[in-house]
Design an enzyme around this catalytic site. Structure first.
Site, PDB file in Angstrom:
ATOM      1  N   ARG A   9       0.830  -1.199   0.000  1.00  0.00           N
ATOM      2  CA  ARG A   9       0.000   0.000   0.000  1.00  0.00           C
ATOM      3  C   ARG A   9       0.870   1.257   0.000  1.00  0.00           C
ATOM      4  O   ARG A   9       2.080   1.199   0.219  1.00  0.00           O
ATOM      5  CB  ARG A   9      -0.912   0.009   1.240  1.00  0.00           C
ATOM      6  CG  ARG A   9      -1.991  -1.039   1.229  1.00  0.00           C
ATOM      7  CD  ARG A   9      -2.709  -1.128   2.574  1.00  0.00           C
ATOM      8  NE  ARG A   9      -1.869  -1.735   3.599  1.00  0.00           N
ATOM      9  CZ  ARG A   9      -2.246  -1.942   4.865  1.00  0.00           C
ATOM     10  NH1 ARG A   9      -3.454  -1.574   5.245  1.00  0.00           N
ATOM     11  NH2 ARG A   9      -1.429  -2.507   5.725  1.00  0.00           N
ATOM     12  N   LYS A  44       1.871   1.995   7.301  1.00  0.00           N
ATOM     13  CA  LYS A  44       2.330   1.244   8.473  1.00  0.00           C
ATOM     14  C   LYS A  44       3.362   2.038   9.257  1.00  0.00           C
ATOM     15  O   LYS A  44       3.949   3.011   8.776  1.00  0.00           O
ATOM     16  CB  LYS A  44       2.922  -0.098   8.039  1.00  0.00           C
ATOM     17  CG  LYS A  44       1.904  -1.035   7.420  1.00  0.00           C
ATOM     18  CD  LYS A  44       0.762  -1.381   8.375  1.00  0.00           C
ATOM     19  CE  LYS A  44       1.203  -2.274   9.514  1.00  0.00           C
ATOM     20  NZ  LYS A  44       0.068  -2.615  10.412  1.00  0.00           N
ATOM     21  N   TYR A  90      -0.645   4.202  10.853  1.00  0.00           N
ATOM     22  CA  TYR A  90      -0.954   3.173  11.846  1.00  0.00           C
ATOM     23  C   TYR A  90       0.317   2.915  12.655  1.00  0.00           C
ATOM     24  O   TYR A  90       1.384   2.694  12.080  1.00  0.00           O
ATOM     25  CB  TYR A  90      -1.382   1.867  11.175  1.00  0.00           C
ATOM     26  CG  TYR A  90      -2.736   1.907  10.524  1.00  0.00           C
ATOM     27  CD1 TYR A  90      -3.888   2.072  11.285  1.00  0.00           C
ATOM     28  CD2 TYR A  90      -2.875   1.748   9.141  1.00  0.00           C
ATOM     29  CE1 TYR A  90      -5.143   2.100  10.685  1.00  0.00           C
ATOM     30  CE2 TYR A  90      -4.122   1.767   8.541  1.00  0.00           C
ATOM     31  CZ  TYR A  90      -5.259   1.943   9.321  1.00  0.00           C
ATOM     32  OH  TYR A  90      -6.488   1.977   8.728  1.00  0.00           O
ATOM     33  N   HIS A 144       0.126   1.135  16.275  1.00  0.00           N
ATOM     34  CA  HIS A 144      -0.052  -0.055  17.120  1.00  0.00           C
ATOM     35  C   HIS A 144       1.089  -0.189  18.124  1.00  0.00           C
ATOM     36  O   HIS A 144       1.748  -1.232  18.224  1.00  0.00           O
ATOM     37  CB  HIS A 144      -0.153  -1.317  16.244  1.00  0.00           C
ATOM     38  CG  HIS A 144      -1.294  -1.279  15.273  1.00  0.00           C
ATOM     39  ND1 HIS A 144      -2.613  -1.356  15.673  1.00  0.00           N
ATOM     40  CD2 HIS A 144      -1.325  -1.161  13.914  1.00  0.00           C
ATOM     41  CE1 HIS A 144      -3.400  -1.300  14.600  1.00  0.00           C
ATOM     42  NE2 HIS A 144      -2.651  -1.162  13.534  1.00  0.00           N
ATOM     43  N   GLU A 180      -5.209   4.318  14.180  1.00  0.00           N
ATOM     44  CA  GLU A 180      -6.090   3.346  14.840  1.00  0.00           C
ATOM     45  C   GLU A 180      -6.777   3.871  16.095  1.00  0.00           C
ATOM     46  O   GLU A 180      -7.725   3.251  16.591  1.00  0.00           O
ATOM     47  CB  GLU A 180      -5.320   2.058  15.184  1.00  0.00           C
ATOM     48  CG  GLU A 180      -4.289   2.177  16.290  1.00  0.00           C
ATOM     49  CD  GLU A 180      -2.906   2.610  15.802  1.00  0.00           C
ATOM     50  OE1 GLU A 180      -1.951   2.517  16.592  1.00  0.00           O
ATOM     51  OE2 GLU A 180      -2.799   3.033  14.625  1.00  0.00           O
ATOM     52  N   ASP A 186     -19.565 -12.431  20.742  1.00  0.00           N
ATOM     53  CA  ASP A 186     -19.214 -11.111  21.242  1.00  0.00           C
ATOM     54  C   ASP A 186     -19.784 -10.990  22.654  1.00  0.00           C
ATOM     55  O   ASP A 186     -20.727 -11.709  23.021  1.00  0.00           O
ATOM     56  CB  ASP A 186     -19.783 -10.006  20.341  1.00  0.00           C
ATOM     57  CG  ASP A 186     -19.105  -8.669  20.544  1.00  0.00           C
ATOM     58  OD1 ASP A 186     -18.255  -8.303  19.716  1.00  0.00           O
ATOM     59  OD2 ASP A 186     -19.419  -7.992  21.542  1.00  0.00           O
ATOM     60  N   VAL A 190      -6.686 -11.617  13.072  1.00  0.00           N
ATOM     61  CA  VAL A 190      -6.693 -10.278  12.474  1.00  0.00           C
ATOM     62  C   VAL A 190      -6.170  -9.238  13.464  1.00  0.00           C
ATOM     63  O   VAL A 190      -5.717  -8.163  13.072  1.00  0.00           O
ATOM     64  CB  VAL A 190      -8.117  -9.907  11.991  1.00  0.00           C
ATOM     65  CG1 VAL A 190      -8.127  -8.553  11.294  1.00  0.00           C
ATOM     66  CG2 VAL A 190      -8.645 -10.974  11.033  1.00  0.00           C
ATOM     67  N   ILE A 241      -3.519  -9.401  15.274  1.00  0.00           N
ATOM     68  CA  ILE A 241      -2.115  -9.654  15.601  1.00  0.00           C
ATOM     69  C   ILE A 241      -1.303  -8.367  15.745  1.00  0.00           C
ATOM     70  O   ILE A 241      -0.343  -8.311  16.519  1.00  0.00           O
ATOM     71  CB  ILE A 241      -1.471 -10.597  14.551  1.00  0.00           C
ATOM     72  CG1 ILE A 241      -0.083 -11.060  14.999  1.00  0.00           C
ATOM     73  CG2 ILE A 241      -1.424  -9.937  13.185  1.00  0.00           C
ATOM     74  CD1 ILE A 241      -0.088 -11.879  16.267  1.00  0.00           C
ATOM     75  N   ASP A 242      -1.667  -7.305  15.022  1.00  0.00           N
ATOM     76  CA  ASP A 242      -0.898  -6.066  15.142  1.00  0.00           C
ATOM     77  C   ASP A 242      -1.136  -5.364  16.482  1.00  0.00           C
ATOM     78  O   ASP A 242      -0.458  -4.378  16.800  1.00  0.00           O
ATOM     79  CB  ASP A 242      -1.156  -5.107  13.969  1.00  0.00           C
ATOM     80  CG  ASP A 242      -2.615  -4.866  13.698  1.00  0.00           C
ATOM     81  OD1 ASP A 242      -3.451  -5.261  14.534  1.00  0.00           O
ATOM     82  OD2 ASP A 242      -2.933  -4.290  12.640  1.00  0.00           O
ATOM     83  N   ASN A 258      -0.281  -7.342   8.328  1.00  0.00           N
ATOM     84  CA  ASN A 258      -0.784  -6.307   7.402  1.00  0.00           C
ATOM     85  C   ASN A 258      -1.588  -6.974   6.293  1.00  0.00           C
ATOM     86  O   ASN A 258      -1.271  -6.873   5.110  1.00  0.00           O
ATOM     87  CB  ASN A 258       0.367  -5.465   6.830  1.00  0.00           C
ATOM     88  CG  ASN A 258       1.375  -6.291   6.044  1.00  0.00           C
ATOM     89  OD1 ASN A 258       1.626  -7.452   6.359  1.00  0.00           O
ATOM     90  ND2 ASN A 258       1.961  -5.706   5.013  1.00  0.00           N
TER      91      ASN A 258
END
Length: 369
Positions: free
Chosen positions: A15, A75, A94, A96, A118, A198, A266, A268-269, A299
């Site tokens: 990206r 990123k 982003y 994280h 984020e 949830d 999903v 993991i970051d 990613n």
């Protein structure tokens, strides 16, 4: 303001931080934009397209960082970029931080202004810059999970939607937010037997109303354990904004699943939903523990950069323009969405969850404004 768009160098990250149309909008507002050579090629945007939009192409990443007052990325900066980040420079991307202590330390040391996509938060409580990539990641989680469910990768060898006379695969999605809903739509559309778990009844009621084919489950550990013996694909999409993700499946729970079950993390970051998760890359995406396949690419949307870059740039551009037009302090004062996005500034940690994660001194961001 002088805005820089460097080429991403994280492993298999295709990206780019801004489309040519985004550059054109910044130039229209009177700003200067520098784009690193070939920064957008993998996303389908040539250097010529950026030049036509009014950008200047620079040959090296170092040049982009040196000349720019604000860096717009996708990123977080990686180690070779740490020395390029300087005091007072705005980095909008982003981050994280809660999943990367070295990055946190480096950005504090740099005294840069780190505004994290984020944790930018709208008045309604939504995370507008996380939503587009959450939607992409959720949809890709299913297509990747279905791929690695094939026997050639160690999976159970099941077609997600089954066929006439053969039951579909069972999919369990942990978390009913944007990622989880996007994953459920794709999995359900493929004909899978889908359950979303949830801990918000309001969330589950909404899902039951808009996706009647999707089953809902209150997310207690007991309920999750009861699902694992018969599940084929698990998507972990729980999120605590800016903080470390809780482990919803622990190592001992792997024994409850059949060998060949696929786990797609999903989250993991932000540390991951599964205790046995560790980051992987698009070039080496999976590993097996006790016969359970783990897909933990940090990613995921980077593999579909054209769609992802358009989606991300559409969401970030209004904030980029505000930051460029007004400077970071005035922009944050005037737009409260940006305040929780400020994670590190002037060598201080200004996001409470990150400070707590590393036992750092927390500084109220309003003090810096």
């Amino acid at each position: 303001m002088i805005v820089g768009i460097p080429k991403e160098i994280k492993n298999m990250e295709f990206r780019v931080g801004m489309t040519p149309s985004g550059v054109e909008e910044l130039v229209r507002h009177g700003h200067t934009v520098y784009v690193e050579m070939n920064a957008g090629v993998e996303s389908g945007f040539s250097d010529i397209a950026y030049e036509k939009a009014g950008a200047t192409i620079l040959g090296t990443k170092k040049d982009v960082y040196e000349k720019s007052e604000m860096i717009v990325k996708v990123k977080e900066p990686v180690e070779p970029e740490y020395p390029m980040v300087r005091e007072g420079q705005v980095i909008f991307t982003y981050f994280h931080f809660a999943a990367d202590s070295e990055l946190t330390e480096a950005m504090i040391k740099s005294k840069a202004i780190c505004i994290a996509y984020e944790t930018v938060k709208a008045k309604d409580g939504s995370l507008p810059l996380l939503i587009p990539m959450s939607e992409v990641a959720g949809k890709m989680a299913i297509q990747n999970g279905a791929h690695f469910l094939e026997r050639t990768f160690g999976g159970k060898g099941k077609v997600l939607g089954g066929v006439a006379g053969v039951k579909p695969a069972k999919v369990l999605i942990l978390g009913g937010g944007k990622v989880g809903r996007a994953a459920a739509r794709v999995a359900s559309g493929m004909g899978a037997d889908v359950t979303i778990a949830d801990n918000s009844l309001q969330c589950l009621r909404y899902i039951a109303g808009v996706m009647p084919r999707v089953k809902t489950l209150f997310a207690t550990q007991s309920n999750i354990k009861a699902e694992l013996p018969t599940v084929d694909l698990v998507v972990g999409s729980a999120l605590v904004p800016g903080a470390t993700t809780p482990h919803l499946i622990t190592k001992d729970m792997l024994s409850l699943m059949e060998k060949g079950t696929v786990l797609v993390d999903v989250a993991i970051d932000q540390g991951g939903c599964f205790e046995t998760s560790h980051p992987t890359t698009h070039s080496d995406p999976i590993y097996s523990i006790d016969g359970i396949i783990h897909y933990c690419v940090a990613n995921i949307p980077g593999a579909c950069p054209n769609t992802s870059t358009f989606a991300l740039s559409n969401a970030t551009l209004p904030y980029v323009v505000q930051l460029a037009d007004k400077g970071w302090k005035q922009a944050i004062r005037e737009n409260p969405d940006l305040l929780p996005g400020l994670n590190i500034a002037d060598g201080k940690c200004t996001f409470k969850a990150v400070a707590e994660c590393y036992n750092l001194l927390y500084t109220d961001p309003t003090i810096l404004l």
